[in-house]
Design an enzyme around this catalytic site. Structure first.
Site, PDB file in Angstrom:
ATOM      1  N   ASP A 434      24.154  12.223   3.143  1.00  0.00           N
ATOM      2  CA  ASP A 434      25.416  12.757   3.647  1.00  0.00           C
ATOM      3  C   ASP A 434      25.821  12.094   4.952  1.00  0.00           C
ATOM      4  OD1 ASP A 434      27.512  14.919   3.594  1.00  0.00           O
ATOM      5  OD2 ASP A 434      26.517  15.459   5.467  1.00  0.00           O
ATOM      6  N   GLU A 487      27.145   8.452   1.155  1.00  0.00           N
ATOM      7  CA  GLU A 487      28.508   8.909   1.374  1.00  0.00           C
ATOM      8  C   GLU A 487      28.994   8.188   2.631  1.00  0.00           C
ATOM      9  OE1 GLU A 487      31.230  12.748   2.558  1.00  0.00           O
ATOM     10  OE2 GLU A 487      29.264  12.365   3.404  1.00  0.00           O
TER      11      GLU A 487
END
Length: 755
Positions: A434, A487
């Site tokens: 993330d 990401e």
């Protein structure tokens, strides 16, 4: 003989402020009547009486109560080596291969205030579980199995199980272990410090299931209770204690899956990922707040994913987190699956069950930041230990969280070992990392003067880049077939390129550019789309610079954005048709696929973790049509290698017609390895039916229509080209032959060359 321990030292021991409790407790050499002797001391606040018991002869020697609060001592004949467990002198060279097992030379017997007798191994006569090599690797930041040394390790001493506790807190003045096993009174279990900054103690009375914390006297003279950074399980929030856990109890039955995974090539295989938030995917009469158990969820998800033909699920973070509203992205228990859905063994069952039914499990992993909760990593020993000390590098301005200090060996070690832990102990198949962009840039979400340039004056976080490379190398070397996905929302180069080629080493990178451009384009009324054709075609300019995954994730349906269906323009029919069009374009575009839960139903409401998926929508034909469309798109991908074998190569894609902006039409070919039949994809982004639309094709013969998003089974108008089209012997689009296609309204038609 009078004790040689000063009253002030005993006082500091009893109030927990002694700087080195191990210098008083356990066996220590003394001189008695000119001979070498040993003073054995212990702190037993609950004991009425205590004895030293020889484990060989069984003889007992009484211990004297030196202090009324339970400080006992016995003077024993002979040198101290006689009373130490093997290797407890600190000479780690002779430690056996299994550091979790050892034997003792004596034990302590006690009678408590209720008249009950018990025996235990002396915590301060037990050798360290850490070898010199362990300490060296930790110092270098290279101990990839840190989770088998620190934290609460089940250990057998003298044939009896206890628990070894170890924690890194180099700036603490003293560290105690408190828990169910000592009435949360840590005076008797003050850990031994070391030059490496690791505090350690073996507690023979601790057992699986006991709750515990580390109680630290930090560098500011404050007592604080901390959750174990390496804790394998935790209490259900808002409670915060760690729980002693045995991770060897589950018997795995996924050997076939694990063997095949080692040979699996993520570049050339289909990957249809279903992103899931376990707390809201389905709810019911579960553990609490309607949360279902991992075992129940496993059975439901297996049945659903097999029916929908998803190859993998991706779980939003399952690490223990105090605030449910963070969706797991503000983790405290980096080594603990959240107790909201059950125990660690339950989560092992979850993964095992998915594997036995051919479904991979990816989890979101968050090494970018952590919350400031007092019981967590923040200011762990009173200092900026895990976080960067400089607020310009150590605090995240967007999320109110702390940023890891990637330049510190022990911190990188903690994170890399954590990633490997999930792959090792839980058989996880992939890690989606993330907020990578926030890690890569020192000026992320910061204005001028709010950030510190790197040593070359640039804005790249060189330490974070090195950490990500180290992480990816370790994952791919130790666990072949496991994937990592970043990401990363910028144009940072080489995210999914090998480390040896100068890249960061990720398997995939999320294509945030494609996602933003496609959604922006689809929000336009069809009459205006002719002015925005480049938003459709731009992604193919850079599509093969990285190994892209196309995401329509939870981020696209939260914070006021609305659901995907509600973002589509037009009347009711057009909204559904546009959503079918978007999905069909996505599934035929180069790249692996990811869709968030509820997207396959065409939900009207944006996602809310408290409300979950609106399964009642399946009472309506239109929503069942969207669900059937997604299932069929997954099937079409799996059955047609042209849609996955060359996702990351120019050889797998070819424009046929990308210039017809006036009609908002694009046409392209998808190709697989040599010998695989090509697919022709025709996309009409207007509600106008265009008959006899000539499309150039590379092969003469029959082109079978294998998919059309306007099919009435999906809620469309059933303007089809079934069963297919034959070439007409007229060249077009610079190709030797052509077919005349009926362009279905707001739809995608896919043709396969049949020969």
């Amino acid at each position: 003989m009078h004790t040689q321990v000063s009253l002030s030292a005993i006082g500091r021991l009893l109030d927990g402020t002694h700087e080195d409790p191990a210098s008083l407790l356990g066996p220590h050499p003394i001189s008695y009547r000119g001979e070498s002797a040993t003073a054995v001391r212990t702190l037993l606040p609950e004991a009425q009486a205590a004895w030293i018991v020889d484990t060989v002869s069984g003889t007992k020697r009484p211990m004297r109560r030196i202090h009324p609060q339970g400080f006992f001592e016995a003077i024993c004949d002979g040198p101290v080596d006689t009373y130490l467990s093997p290797d407890s002198t600190g000479d780690s060279k002779s430690v056996t291969m299994n550091a979790h097992q050892t034997s003792s030379r004596y034990r302590i017997e006690m009678i408590n205030q209720h008249g009950e007798t018990s025996n235990m191994q002396d915590p301060y006569a037990t050798p360290s579980i850490l070898t010199d090599f362990d300490r060296y690797l930790i110092g270098e930041g290279k101990h990839h199995k840190l989770y088998e040394r620190l934290g609460a390790q089940i250990r057998t001493v003298d044939g009896k199980k206890g628990v070894n506790f170890a924690v890194w807190a180099p700036n603490a003045r003293t560290v105690q272990v408190v828990g169910d096993f000592n009435g949360w009174d840590g005076r008797a279990h003050a850990a031994r410090g070391s030059d490496s900054g690791i505090w350690e103690i073996f507690i023979p009375t601790a057992k699986v299931g006991d709750k515990y914390k580390f109680r630290l006297l930090n560098e500011h003279g404050q007592w604080v209770d901390k959750t174990d950074p390496m804790g394998f399980a935790a209490e259900l929030p808002p409670l915060t204690a760690s729980i002693i856990t045995d991770l060897t109890k589950h018997t795995w039955n996924d050997s076939d899956w694990m063997t095949k995974r080692e040979q699996w090539n993520p570049m050339h295989e289909p990957m249809n990922v279903y992103e899931v938030h376990l707390g809201s995917w389905q709810t019911g009469p579960g553990r609490t707040h309607g949360w279902l158990d991992y075992r129940d969820l496993a059975k439901r998800l297996v049945e659903y994913c097999k029916r929908m033909r998803f190859t993998h699920i991706e779980l939003m973070p399952i690490n223990e987190h105090p605030f449910t509203g963070s969706w797991g992205y503000q983790a405290v228990g980096y080594f603990a699956p959240t107790s909201r859905h059950g125990s660690p063994e339950d989560f092992m069952y979850f993964v095992d069950h998915m594997h036995q039914h051919g479904i991979g499990v990816i989890v979101d992993w968050v090494p970018a930041h952590f919350p400031k909760d007092q019981h967590g990593l923040a200011r762990f020993d009173g200092s900026a230990l895990y976080e960067h000390a400089d607020v310009r590098q150590g605090e995240h301005p967007d999320w109110g969280t702390l940023i890891f200090n990637y330049g510190r060996n022990e911190v990188r070690n903690f994170l890399v070992a954590n990633a490997l832990f999930w792959l090792d102990k839980y058989h996880i198949d992939g890690l989606r990392v993330d907020a990578v962009a926030s890690m890569l840039y020192l000026d992320y979400s910061r204005e001028d003067g709010e950030w510190v340039p790197n040593q070359y004056g640039g804005r790249e976080n060189l330490e974070a880049m090195e950490f990500l490379r180290e992480f990816n190398v370790a994952v791919h070397e130790k666990f072949p077939g496991v994937v990592t996905a970043a990401e990363e929302s910028t144009a940072f180069p080489g995210v999914s390129r090998p480390v040896y080629d100068g890249g960061l080493g990720f398997t995939y990178k999320w294509n945030m550019g494609w996602m933003n451009d496609s959604l922006r384009y689809m929000k336009n009324e069809p009459i205006h789309r002719s002015h925005h054709q480049n938003e459709l075609t731009f992604s193919l300019i850079y599509a093969f610079t990285e190994n892209f995954m196309l995401p329509l994730s939870h981020d696209e349906v939260v914070h006021g954005k609305g659901s995907l269906l509600s973002q589509m323009p037009g009347d009711m029919w057009q909204k559904f048709a546009n959503l079918r069009l978007l999905y069909s374009y996505m599934w035929t575009h180069p790249g692996k696929k990811l869709l968030f839960q509820g997207g396959e139903l065409g939900m009207w409401n944006e996602w809310n973790h408290d409300d979950g998926v609106d399964w009642m929508l399946l009472d309506f034909d239109t929503h069942r049509g969207i669900q059937q469309l997604v299932a069929d798109l997954n099937r079409v991908v799996i059955e047609n290698p042209a849609l996955y074998q060359l996702d990351f190569s120019h050889d797998g894609f070819e424009w046929v017609d990308n210039q017809n902006a006036a009609d908002s039409i694009i046409v392209y070919l998808r190709k697989g390895f040599e010998g695989e039949p090509p697919l022709l994809v025709c996309c009409n982004f207007t509600p106008v039916v265009r008959t006899g639309y000539r499309v150039g094709v590379p092969n003469s013969g029959h082109w079978k229509e294998i998919f059309n998003s306007d099919n009435e089974a999906y809620g469309g108008t059933n303007v089809l080209n079934a069963p297919g089209l034959d070439t007409i012997g007229v060249g077009h689009h610079m190709r030797p032959d052509s077919i005349e296609v009926t362009m279905s309204p707001l739809a995608v038609s896919v043709f396969r060359f049949e020969g």
